[in-house]
Enzyme design. Structure first.
Site, mmCIF file in Angstrom:
data_model
loop_
_atom_site.group_PDB
_atom_site.id
_atom_site.type_symbol
_atom_site.label_atom_id
_atom_site.label_comp_id
_atom_site.label_asym_id
_atom_site.label_seq_id
_atom_site.Cartn_x
_atom_site.Cartn_y
_atom_site.Cartn_z
ATOM 1 N N ASP A 214 0.741 -1.146 0.066
ATOM 2 C CA ASP A 214 0.021 0.199 -0.066
ATOM 3 C C ASP A 214 0.807 1.473 0.022
ATOM 4 O OD1 ASP A 214 -2.521 1.579 0.319
ATOM 5 O OD2 ASP A 214 -1.693 2.119 2.385
ATOM 6 N N GLU B 159 1.017 -0.568 -5.083
ATOM 7 C CA GLU B 159 0.007 0.379 -5.380
ATOM 8 C C GLU B 159 0.965 1.862 -5.561
ATOM 9 O OE1 GLU B 159 -3.450 3.083 -3.650
ATOM 10 O OE2 GLU B 159 -1.699 2.372 -2.435
#
Length: 858
Positions: A527, A580
């Protein structure tokens, strides 16, 4: 264990019981002790056990002494002589004020406060100075929680004149040492200290303590007779920041040590003046459980006999300024259910049954394999279900829809459910909201047995500021950067990890390995990578400092990501890491040893989310069809950079929350047009180069935004609901998209190779039409055509290869079974020898309104 009534300001006891009270034990001093103290032989009833709040000094009053007749293992069999040990006050004092000093006077080559003396057979020297008891400095440091080497003074040590025994047992009325040959009562020195000098030639190989409290006697091992339970190799790797199985060295580890079962507790706290252990086993008062510092590593250790799995614990840390803080274990493998915050001693008992899956998962690299992902927030997929209950439903549902993988939003423990798991406090513990770590393993196992890979979101960028967790863990910045500007995350109010500190990198790299190794996770979606890579991320000029080269790149974060990826791939074959990353950073999915134009080696990820494709394509379909011709490039621009990285096309949870609307609700027009455009968009997405990811609820065109409090609107699929067929039709389409996709190598085999894609027509802006070919490694094609206008286009001519004698429709999103108008091409379509779109042959198709059609060679 130190039983006592819990104080009002102690943490929750979670069922821990108080020690039995009842009548006070009629425990009196022996005559010899009373005489030594200048008191008559007739004793008085024992004093009441002092009570106090955790963290305060014990009461200074001396409780009455044990009679030495309490039952214990040593009492069985042949009689064991009871020795009344002389009190330190009965022995002439020496110039040295402490146990360590008195021993050092006569044995400079073997200081008494070294753990290496435990078990020594050296006989005391004749006419040596006598044991003088615990010195005031050691006493004060033990009472205040600032002693770095409690094992050096507590326990049993050879000293001139015999063996000195010293126990620290707050609230005890008496302590007796028991060996196979001897039972000796220790002298009460006040403040919970008990000591004696026994005329032994060597420290016994094993001894026990009988500890008398009001109403109870406990038979226990002495925690301070044990050597460190952490090996030299572990300490060496910890010091270098290279311990790739860190969870086996730090945290709570049930074990057998020196023949005794218990739990080894270790914690990294280099700035602490002292660390003590508190938990259910001592009523959250760590006074009597000081830990020892293991040299320059910053690691503190204590092996506690008789403590096993299920016990709750925290570390009581004395900060550099003398204040104390009670902290959860950063390495805890199990935690309490939030909002409770204690760590729990854990041992796994799960037996894996996914051998076939684990053996096969690395056969084909992820970027060359079918890879369609169903993203799930476990706590709300079916609200109220546990990990084991999810294992009965989720694998069957995902397998029926044909997805190859599930991606689980962060399952690591987090205090606030509304963070969806993206603000982690327990990096090594699956959230206890849904069950135990073994329950989570059971779910992963069930998914594997159903042929489904398991990805999980992993959050190494930042952590929350909760005062019981990682923030300023030992009183100073430790896991976070020391520079406040570098530490504070500007968007989320959290703290960023200090990627330049080797121990912090070790904590995170080992954590990535941990999930893959211990939980058989098949991939980590990392993330917020962009926020890690740039020093000026969300910061204004003056709020950040350039790197050593004057640039904005966070060189420490780059090195960390490279190390993490290289380590994960080396230790866990078949695993994939996914970034990401929302910028144009060069080489996200390039190997770490290959440098790019900017001079950086690749970050080493296997795949990267294509955020550009997601934003552009969603922007296009949200326009009314009449306006789409002005945005045609938003659907074609992705092919300009499609092969710069290995991409995943994500329609994730981020796109269906916070006012962004669900996927179907983004589409313009009436309900029919919204569903039709959604179906056409999904057909375009599954045919586009790259892997696919779809968030739960979007597979059946849920109209409402997702909420973690109630999850998907499953009632839309209830046959009693009038529009049930509309939602079920979209779900049937997703199932068929996945089925055709998995059996058509042209759609995935060359996702990262430009030779696997050819435009047929990419500039038909006036028609809102896109057509392209996908090709497998053998050159076998699939033709994908999308008509994103609401009109039927009859006999629409498209150029095709002349090597294909006939084409047959294999999927049409306008089919009646999906809720469409059923405008199809039911017959085989043969090419005409009419050049079109730069090709020698062409076909004429009927293009349904707001639909995508796939054709394969007949």
């Amino acid at each position: 264990m130190t039983p006592r009534p819990p104080s009002d300001d102690s943490p929750k006891k979670n069922g821990a019981k108080k020690p039995a009270t009842g009548k006070k034990a009629a425990v009196q001093k022996t005559a010899a002790q009373q005489a030594a103290a200048g008191k008559p032989a007739e004793g008085k009833p024992a004093a009441k056990t002092p009570e106090r709040s955790a963290g305060k000094k014990p009461a200074g009053s001396k409780g009455a002494k044990s009679s030495g007749k309490a039952p214990g293992p040593a009492a069985a069999g042949s009689p064991v002589p009871t020795v009344v040990a002389p009190a330190p006050s009965d022995i002439p004092p020496t110039p040295a004020g402490t146990l360590a000093d008195s021993a050092a006077d006569s044995a400079a080559d073997s200081p008494a406060n070294s753990p290496s003396l435990q078990g020594s057979s050296r006989a005391p020297a004749d006419n040596a100075p006598a044991f003088a008891g615990l010195g005031p400095d050691d006493r004060e440091r033990l009472l205040s929680g600032t002693h770095h080497d409690p094992h050096g003074v507590l326990g049993a040590h050879p000293v001139p004149g015999g063996v000195a025994f010293l126990a620290f047992r707050p609230y005890a009325l008496g302590v007796t040492v028991v060996t196979d040959d001897l039972r000796a009562e220790l002298h009460d020195d006040g403040d919970g200290f008990f000591s004696a000098l026994l005329p032994l030639r060597a420290v016994p190989d094993a001894y026990r303590l009988l500890v008398t409290y009001e109403g109870t006697v406990q038979d226990t091992e002495d925690a301070y007779r044990f050597l460190p339970a952490l090996g030299e190799l572990d300490l060496h790797l910890l010091g270098e920041g290279r311990h790739e199985q860190l969870w086996q060295a730090l945290g709570a580890e049930p074990m057998t040590h020196q023949g005794v079962t218990g739990t080894r507790f270790t914690v990294w706290a280099p700035n602490a003046r002292g660390v003590r252990l508190a938990g259910t086993f001592n009523f959250w008062d760590g006074t009597g459980y000081p830990m020892r510092s293991l040299g320059s590593t910053g690691v503190w250790e204590l092996f506690v006999p008789g403590i096993g799995e299920g016990e709750l614990y925290k570390f009581e840390i004395t900060r550099p300024d003398g204040s104390r803080t009670l902290r959860a274990d950063p390495m805890a493998r199990r935690t309490e259910v939030p909002p409770r915050t204690s760590s729990i001693v854990h041992t796994s008992h799960h037996t894996w049954h996914d051998e076939e899956w684990m053996a096969e998962r690395g056969r084909r690299p992820a970027h060359e394999a079918p890879f369609s992902v169903y993203e799930v927030h476990l706590a709300s997929w079916r609200p109220g279900l546990t990990y084991r209950q999810l294992a009965q439903q989720l694998p069957a549902y995902v397998a029926d829809l044909g997805f190859t993988h599930v991606e689980l939003m962060p399952v690591a423990e987090h205090p606030f459910g509304g963070s969806w798991g993206y603000q982690v406090t327990g990096f090594y513990a699956p959230t206890a909201r849904l069950g135990t770590p073994d329950d989570f393993k059971h779910l992963v196992d069930a998914l594997h047995q159903a042929g489904i890979g398991v990805l999980m979101d992993w959050v190494p960028a930042h952590f929350p500021r909760d005062e019981w967790a990682l923030a300023a863990f030992d009183g100073r910045p430790l896991y976070e950067h020391a520079d406040p500007q570098r530490a504070a995350h500007p968007d989320w109010g959290t703290l960023e990890f200090d990627f330049g500190r080797r121990e912090v990198r070790n904590f995170l790299v080992a954590n990535a390995v941990y999930w893959c190794q211990e939980f058989h996770i098949d991939g980590l979606r990392v993330d917020a990578v962009a926020s890690m890579l740039y020093l000026d991320y969300s910061r204004e000029p003056g709020q950040w400092t350039p790197n050593e080269h004057g640039g904005r790149e966070n060189l420490d974060a780059v090195a960390f990501l490279q190390e993490m990826n290289a380590t994960v791939y080396r230790r866990n074959p078949g695993v994939v890491t996914i970034a990401e990353e929302s910028t144009a950073w060069d080489g996200v999915t390039r190997a770490t040893h290959h440098s790019g134009p900017g001079g950086f080696g690749g970050l080493g990820f296997g795949l990267k989310w294509n955020m550009g494709w997601m934003h552009d394509s969603l922007d296009y379909v949200q326009h009314e069809p009449v306006h789409r011709k002005y945005h045609h490039h938003e659907m074609t621009f992705s092919m300009v950079y499609a092969y710069s990285e290995n991409y995943v096309l994500p329609i994730s949870h981020d796109e269906v929350v916070h006012g962004k609307q669900s996927l179907v609700s983004k589409m313009p027009g009436d309900w029919w047009q919204q569903r039709a455009t959604t179906r056409a968009y999904l057909g375009f997405m599954w045919a586009h180069p790259g892997k696919q990811l779809l968030f739960m609820g979007q597979e059946f065109a849920q109209g409402a935004e997702w909420s973690e409090t109630h999850g998907p609107d499953w009632w839309l699929l209830d046959p009693a609901y009038p529009a049930e067929a509309d939602h079920r039709g979209v779900r049937d389409l997703v199932r068929d998209l996945n089925t055709v996709y998995r059996h058509t190598p042209a759609l995935w085999e060359q996702d990262t190779d430009p030779s696997g894609f050819q435009w047929v027509v990419g500039d038909a802006a006036e028609d809102n039409v896109f057509a392209f070919l996908r090709l497998d490694a053998e050159g076998n094609p699939l033709l994908a055509v999308s008509n994103l206008s609401p009109v039927v286009r009859h006999a629409y001519r498209l150029g095709v290869p002349d090597s294909v004698p006939a084409w047959q429709e294999t999927l049409n999103t306008d089919s009646a079974r999906y809720g469409g108008s059923d405008v199809t091409n039911p017959d085989v379509v043969k090419p005409e020898l009419q050049a079109w779109h730069g090709r020698p042959a062409s076909i004429r198709l009927t293009l349904p309104p707001l639909a995508t059609v796939w054709l394969r060679p007949a």
